[in-house]
Scaffold this motif. Structure first.
Motif, PDB file in Angstrom:
ATOM      1  N   LEU A  89       9.868  12.988 -15.142  1.00 31.91           N
ATOM      2  CA  LEU A  89      10.900  11.966 -15.239  1.00 31.91           C
ATOM      3  C   LEU A  89      12.196  12.529 -14.678  1.00 31.91           C
ATOM      4  O   LEU A  89      12.659  13.572 -15.125  1.00 31.91           O
ATOM      5  CB  LEU A  89      11.119  11.553 -16.692  1.00 31.91           C
ATOM      6  N   ASN A  90      12.765  11.852 -13.672  1.00 37.79           N
ATOM      7  CA  ASN A  90      14.043  12.244 -13.079  1.00 37.79           C
ATOM      8  C   ASN A  90      15.050  11.145 -13.359  1.00 37.79           C
ATOM      9  O   ASN A  90      14.808   9.986 -13.041  1.00 37.79           O
ATOM     10  CB  ASN A  90      13.927  12.426 -11.561  1.00 37.79           C
ATOM     11  N   GLY A  91      16.171  11.505 -13.929  1.00 40.28           N
ATOM     12  CA  GLY A  91      17.224  10.534 -14.198  1.00 40.28           C
ATOM     13  C   GLY A  91      17.975  10.919 -15.455  1.00 40.28           C
ATOM     14  O   GLY A  91      17.408  11.518 -16.370  1.00 40.28           O
ATOM     15  N   VAL A  92      19.232  10.544 -15.516  1.00 40.01           N
ATOM     16  CA  VAL A  92      20.060  10.869 -16.678  1.00 40.01           C
ATOM     17  C   VAL A  92      19.585  10.044 -17.869  1.00 40.01           C
ATOM     18  O   VAL A  92      19.505   8.823 -17.801  1.00 40.01           O
ATOM     19  CB  VAL A  92      21.549  10.581 -16.373  1.00 40.01           C
ATOM     20  N   TYR A  94      16.596   9.910 -19.120  1.00 40.23           N
ATOM     21  CA  TYR A  94      15.174   9.571 -19.094  1.00 40.23           C
ATOM     22  C   TYR A  94      14.418  10.609 -19.913  1.00 40.23           C
ATOM     23  O   TYR A  94      14.558  11.810 -19.692  1.00 40.23           O
ATOM     24  CB  TYR A  94      14.632   9.578 -17.660  1.00 40.23           C
ATOM     25  N   ARG A  95      13.604  10.162 -20.849  1.00 40.02           N
ATOM     26  CA  ARG A  95      12.816  11.096 -21.640  1.00 40.02           C
ATOM     27  C   ARG A  95      11.556  10.418 -22.152  1.00 40.02           C
ATOM     28  O   ARG A  95      11.451   9.200 -22.192  1.00 40.02           O
ATOM     29  CB  ARG A  95      13.637  11.674 -22.783  1.00 40.02           C
ATOM     30  N   ALA A  96      10.604  11.252 -22.532  1.00 36.30           N
ATOM     31  CA  ALA A  96       9.320  10.766 -23.025  1.00 36.30           C
ATOM     32  C   ALA A  96       8.954  11.523 -24.291  1.00 36.30           C
ATOM     33  O   ALA A  96       9.315  12.691 -24.466  1.00 36.30           O
ATOM     34  CB  ALA A  96       8.238  10.966 -21.971  1.00 36.30           C
ATOM     35  N   GLY A 100       0.646  10.559 -31.219  1.00 39.57           N
ATOM     36  CA  GLY A 100      -0.668   9.950 -31.417  1.00 39.57           C
ATOM     37  C   GLY A 100      -1.176   9.296 -30.146  1.00 39.57           C
ATOM     38  O   GLY A 100      -1.236   9.913 -29.091  1.00 39.57           O
ATOM     39  N   LYS A 101      -1.515   8.020 -30.235  1.00 40.89           N
ATOM     40  CA  LYS A 101      -2.042   7.283 -29.089  1.00 40.89           C
ATOM     41  C   LYS A 101      -0.964   6.436 -28.403  1.00 40.89           C
ATOM     42  O   LYS A 101      -1.267   5.535 -27.638  1.00 40.89           O
ATOM     43  CB  LYS A 101      -3.185   6.362 -29.539  1.00 40.89           C
ATOM     44  N   THR A 102       0.313   6.732 -28.710  1.00 37.95           N
ATOM     45  CA  THR A 102       1.412   5.977 -28.119  1.00 37.95           C
ATOM     46  C   THR A 102       2.338   6.924 -27.375  1.00 37.95           C
ATOM     47  O   THR A 102       2.641   8.014 -27.838  1.00 37.95           O
ATOM     48  CB  THR A 102       2.212   5.241 -29.215  1.00 37.95           C
ATOM     49  N   LEU A 103       2.779   6.486 -26.214  1.00 39.59           N
ATOM     50  CA  LEU A 103       3.730   7.243 -25.414  1.00 39.59           C
ATOM     51  C   LEU A 103       5.026   6.443 -25.375  1.00 39.59           C
ATOM     52  O   LEU A 103       5.046   5.306 -24.910  1.00 39.59           O
ATOM     53  CB  LEU A 103       3.173   7.452 -24.002  1.00 39.59           C
ATOM     54  N   ASN A 104       6.103   7.026 -25.910  1.00 39.89           N
ATOM     55  CA  ASN A 104       7.395   6.366 -25.960  1.00 39.89           C
ATOM     56  C   ASN A 104       8.221   6.849 -24.774  1.00 39.89           C
ATOM     57  O   ASN A 104       8.451   8.043 -24.624  1.00 39.89           O
ATOM     58  CB  ASN A 104       8.099   6.682 -27.284  1.00 39.89           C
ATOM     59  N   LEU A 105       8.670   5.916 -23.938  1.00 41.83           N
ATOM     60  CA  LEU A 105       9.429   6.242 -22.739  1.00 41.83           C
ATOM     61  C   LEU A 105      10.814   5.602 -22.791  1.00 41.83           C
ATOM     62  O   LEU A 105      10.931   4.405 -23.075  1.00 41.83           O
ATOM     63  CB  LEU A 105       8.697   5.735 -21.489  1.00 41.83           C
ATOM     64  N   VAL A 106      11.843   6.389 -22.539  1.00 41.08           N
ATOM     65  CA  VAL A 106      13.205   5.885 -22.403  1.00 41.08           C
ATOM     66  C   VAL A 106      13.540   6.021 -20.918  1.00 41.08           C
ATOM     67  O   VAL A 106      13.726   7.124 -20.412  1.00 41.08           O
ATOM     68  CB  VAL A 106      14.191   6.694 -23.272  1.00 41.08           C
ATOM     69  N   LEU A 107      13.614   4.871 -20.226  1.00 44.61           N
ATOM     70  CA  LEU A 107      13.743   4.877 -18.765  1.00 44.61           C
ATOM     71  C   LEU A 107      14.957   4.114 -18.265  1.00 44.61           C
ATOM     72  O   LEU A 107      14.958   3.608 -17.142  1.00 44.61           O
ATOM     73  CB  LEU A 107      12.472   4.299 -18.136  1.00 44.61           C
ATOM     74  N   GLY A 108      15.990   3.995 -19.088  1.00 44.15           N
ATOM     75  CA  GLY A 108      17.205   3.340 -18.645  1.00 44.15           C
ATOM     76  C   GLY A 108      17.211   1.841 -18.829  1.00 44.15           C
ATOM     77  O   GLY A 108      18.155   1.175 -18.416  1.00 44.15           O
ATOM     78  N   PHE A 109      16.168   1.292 -19.427  1.00 46.05           N
ATOM     79  CA  PHE A 109      16.162  -0.135 -19.740  1.00 46.05           C
ATOM     80  C   PHE A 109      16.939  -0.360 -21.029  1.00 46.05           C
ATOM     81  O   PHE A 109      17.307   0.587 -21.723  1.00 46.05           O
ATOM     82  CB  PHE A 109      14.726  -0.647 -19.921  1.00 46.05           C
ATOM     83  N   SER A 110      17.165  -1.608 -21.401  1.00 47.40           N
ATOM     84  CA  SER A 110      17.857  -1.916 -22.645  1.00 47.40           C
ATOM     85  C   SER A 110      16.951  -1.684 -23.858  1.00 47.40           C
ATOM     86  O   SER A 110      17.403  -1.756 -24.992  1.00 47.40           O
ATOM     87  CB  SER A 110      18.336  -3.370 -22.634  1.00 47.40           C
ATOM     88  N   HIS A 111      15.679  -1.390 -23.603  1.00 44.04           N
ATOM     89  CA  HIS A 111      14.713  -1.167 -24.669  1.00 44.04           C
ATOM     90  C   HIS A 111      13.825   0.021 -24.297  1.00 44.04           C
ATOM     91  O   HIS A 111      13.722   0.391 -23.132  1.00 44.04           O
ATOM     92  CB  HIS A 111      13.850  -2.418 -24.860  1.00 44.04           C
TER      93      HIS A 111
END
Length: 177
Positions: A89-92, A94-96, A100-111
């Motif tokens: 992940l590249n970007g200010v 951005y994190r993952a 468990g069986k879920t991958l939580n991604l913060v990608l600059g969206f409002s959610h």
């Protein structure tokens, strides 16, 4: 013409292969994979060696024999060693985070983006900006990696987004005044 089908697939110890009418099943330490075999392809097993041949000599049969050989080889490698795909992940901001069986991604969206992993795929996040996907099925692993990348594909100006670890992004120069 391709000569891939002429190379036999050697089965390592601990791998079982079941050949039925039009289906092949490979069982190993990392799981079991099954695939339907095309009617134009003939598979023979001699001890721990699988050989592939086209039933006809037409172009389609020869091509399908080579494709089947590659798919079965991927199945054998998958149930013994498994496959791995790394995403970066590249970007200010951005994190993952894998839980468990879920991958939580913060990608600059409002959610946040919560991605549910299919059965057989595991995700690990050694750092907040790296995702390591593991699976015994190469096709499923590639599909999952592609779906995760599609949430925010890398853009050509700053390179921000989700990319494969071995992917090279061609950068564009910004517009000049």
């Amino acid at each position: 013409m391709s000569r891939i089908a002429n190379n036999p697939v050697e089965l390592p110890s601990g791998v079982e292969v079941k050949l039925e009418a039009q289906e092949i099943s490979v069982k190993g330490s990392k799981g079991t994979l099954a695939m339907a075999v095309n009617q134009f392809v003939e598979i023979k097993q001699d001890g721990n060696v699988l050989s592939f041949a086209a039933k006809d000599s037409n172009k389609k049969s020869v091509a399908l024999a080579g494709t089947t050989r590659s798919l079965v080889n991927n199945m054998v490698v998958g149930v013994t060693e498994g496959f791995e795909r790394k995403l970066v992940l590249n970007g200010v901001g951005y994190r993952a985070k894998a839980s468990g069986k879920t991958l939580n991604l913060v990608l600059g969206f409002s959610h946040d983006v919560n991605y549910d992993l299919p059965e057989g795929v595991t995700a690990d996040t050694p750092t907040q900006t790296e995702i390591v996907l593991k699976c015994s099925d190469k096709q499923l692993l590639g599909q999952v990696a592609s779906e995760i990348r599609a949430f925010r594909p890398p853009e050509p100006y700053k390179g921000k987004g989700v990319r494969y670890a071995d992917e090279n992004i061609r950068r564009k120069e910004a517009k000049k005044k």
